[in-house]
Design an enzyme around this catalytic site. Structure first.
Site, short mmCIF file in Angstrom:
data_model
loop_
_atom_site.label_atom_id
_atom_site.label_comp_id
_atom_site.label_asym_id
_atom_site.label_seq_id
_atom_site.Cartn_x
_atom_site.Cartn_y
_atom_site.Cartn_z
N HIS A 103 -6.07 -11.26 5.64
CA HIS A 103 -5.98 -11.21 4.17
C HIS A 103 -4.85 -12.08 3.61
O HIS A 103 -5.06 -12.85 2.67
CB HIS A 103 -5.76 -9.77 3.69
N GLU A 106 0.85 -1.20 0.00
CA GLU A 106 0.00 0.00 0.00
C GLU A 106 0.88 1.24 0.00
O GLU A 106 1.96 1.23 0.60
CB GLU A 106 -0.87 0.02 1.26
C1 BG6 Z 1 -8.02 -3.47 5.73
C2 BG6 Z 1 -6.94 -3.00 6.65
O1 BG6 Z 1 -8.54 -4.70 6.17
O2 BG6 Z 1 -7.49 -3.64 4.43
C3 BG6 Z 1 -6.32 -1.71 6.14
O3 BG6 Z 1 -7.48 -2.80 7.94
C4 BG6 Z 1 -5.87 -1.86 4.71
O4 BG6 Z 1 -5.24 -1.31 6.96
C5 BG6 Z 1 -6.99 -2.44 3.86
O5 BG6 Z 1 -5.51 -0.58 4.24
C6 BG6 Z 1 -6.49 -2.77 2.46
O6 BG6 Z 1 -7.57 -3.12 1.68
P1 BG6 Z 1 -7.56 -2.89 0.10
O7 BG6 Z 1 -8.85 -3.49 -0.37
O8 BG6 Z 1 -7.44 -1.42 -0.12
O9 BG6 Z 1 -6.36 -3.62 -0.40
#
Ligand code: BG6
Length: 500
Positions: free
Chosen positions: A265, A241
């Site tokens: 995840h 990210e």
């Molecule tokens: C969330 C986390 O579950 O997933 C966040 O709490 C993270 O910290 C986010 O930024 C990332 O999700 P995506 O869908 O943007 O990859």
């Protein structure tokens, strides 16, 4: 039938698939009620309501559905609409939403003032549900509130007579701070709801390409026959990210990347890559297979865990902190299929790319017939399958080909590139859209079962224990995290996400 398929036939295939898709949009669905408890909170405004709006625009949610936004705060319908509108902006910008559609969507939303802790407002909620209650109509209670309030909320639903056979409960991570607290939360839910009524969201499972991973593996033979330690050298999973912790620093500082991302995840992605084919695509069959993977993950060695923190983090937080904003780990899966194949996973904030990718690196060819032709340079180029989860979803298969034209047998690395953006040329729904409709369908395949969540904690608890007292290494924002030797000591290197 697909032998000798021409480009035109392939295009027809995609068009047919689209038509079938339209028909299947409402398959298995009956008009339902969504009750969002915490209806004015961040999750509801950013994710849940915009997802419901998109489903409304696509005709999957019809005027016969109802949505209740339950909140402790007294808020009028108009104020709510104003708050929500900015989060639905992309629907308007893309031209999909009109003012009429927006107003029609708002007309299925009811505001309810509800305090789950005191139970104030539960009569209004019971009245709302009771107005349309019938044995066929699912009522989905989405707890978009802190887990510390789950017990009060489910107790209130029970005492209001709302826990009926058609009631479903949706909860989100964090389901606990460790295995013990997760067990306690799950036990609390289980006192009131049956497991078949509980939908634990891991929104990564709702992402299109994550689901496509199952199609890729189990609807095709070419990959599955190679999908083992005879052919695969190692697996890398990167969820990178570019954003920092922003205004979530309070929450994040007591969780960190391991609890926030890896426990859920990333381990779910590991499961989908590593699981055995289920007998059929059914919620419990799929979850049984994922559970087997989690239970086969070997306890992680301290030397196989790298933690980092971006340099500005403590400044943003306003205090010193040992919380990791980056983590990389080497995992081993102790089973026949994966013995000897390391799974390297990493995730971090404020990195140079926003990209999630799974990279499957295949073993080197056993013998090189081209060596004598002076092609040593490509020796180190194994075949790789790169599954891009986001953004720019797609698959790339890295191969070695002959350079076209004269000049002898010159080889070069080339790529077969399937971009879902280009191929399907339409908006991919957000993960929440899919998951919310699955709750109405009563399909738990993409939701985590209680034993899966706990098995994931069984992996993560010892990792957290090992890290106690370890300072994360600082890394510069805009890099790919701290340098590590997790892969180089095995003769590999991280494959960074490609730029779009
Ligand atoms: C969330 C986390 O579950 O997933 C966040 O709490 C993270 O910290 C986010 O930024 C990332 O999700 P995506 O869908 O943007 O990859």
């Amino acid at each position: 039938m697909v032998d000798n398929m021409t480009g035109e036939q392939a295009e027809h295939g995609i068009a047919d698939a689209r038509e079938a898709d339209m028909k299947s949009l409402t398959k298995g669905l009956v008009p339902s009620d969504y009750v969002i408890i915490g209806g004015t909170g961040d999750l509801a405004l950013r994710k849940i309501l915009p997802a419901l709006f998109w489903r409304y625009l696509d005709g999957q949610i019809t005027a016969d559905y109802r949505i209740a936004a339950a909140s402790r705060h007294e808020i009028s319908q108009t104020e709510y609409a104003d708050k929500l509108r900015p989060f639905c902006g992309d629907a308007f910008i893309s031209g999909r939403a009109s003012e009429d559609a927006w107003n029609a969507f708002l007309s299925i939303i009811t505001m309810i003032k509800l305090d789950v802790a005191s139970g104030d407002g539960s009569a209004a909620l019971a009245e709302f549900v009771g107005e349309r209650s019938d044995a066929e109509r699912p009522v989905i209670f989405y707890l978009a509130i802190a887990p510390s309030l789950f017990g009060a909320a489910t107790g209130m639903l029970k005492s209001s007579g709302l826990v009926t056979a058609q009631a479903r409960l949706v909860v989100e991570k964090p389901l606990g701070h460790d295995g013990a607290s997760s067990r306690a939360i799950n036990a609390e839910l289980a006192e009131i709801f049956d497991e078949s009524q509980i939908y634990r969201i891991d929104h990564y499972l709702g992402k299109e390409t994550v689901q496509n991973l199952m199609a890729l593996r189990f609807a095709n033979v070419i990959f599955e026959t190679q999908w083992n330690n005879n052919h695969i050298d190692h697996v890398q999973i990167t969820v990178a990210e570019t954003v920092g912790v922003g205004d979530r620093a309070g929450y994040y500082n007591s969780y960190g990347a391991i609890r926030d991302m890896v426990q859920n995840h990333l381990l779910q992605l590991v499961c989908l890559v590593a699981m055995e084919p289920p007998s059929f695509f059914d919620a419990d069959q799929v979850r049984d297979e994922k559970l087997r993977v989690l239970r086969a993950v070997r306890p992680v060695d301290a030397a196989d865990i790298i933690c980092g923190q971006y340099q500005e983090y403590a400044g943003e937080l306003g205090q010193d902190s040992d919380t990791e904003t980056y983590v990389a780990m080497k995992l081993a899966i102790d089973n026949w299929r994966w013995a000897g194949v390391p799974f390297f996973v990493r995730t971090g904030k404020k990195l140079s790319h926003r990209a999630s990718e799974i990279v499957i690196t295949f073993k080197q060819r056993p013998h090189d017939i081209f060596r004598r032709n002076g092609n040593d340079a490509i020796d180190s180029q194994p075949n790789r399958l790169i599954i891009r989860l986001q953004p720019s979803e797609g698959l790339r298969l890295q191969l070695i080909s002959k350079q076209p034209g004269p000049g002898g047998m010159r080889l070069f690395p080339s790529e077969l590139n399937l971009s879902f953006d280009d191929t399907f040329n339409e908006r991919l729904p957000d993960a929440y859209e899919r998951l919310l409709m699955d709750t109405a369908r009563g399909n738990q395949t993409l939701f985590m079962r209680r034993d899966e969540v706990l098995a994931a904690w069984d992996i993560i608890d010892p990792v957290i224990d090992q890290l106690a007292g370890r300072r994360p290494e600082l890394y510069r924002s805009g890099t790919m995290g701290p340098a590590d030797n997790l892969l180089t000591r095995d003769g590999h290197h991280w494959i960074d996400p490609y730029d779009d």
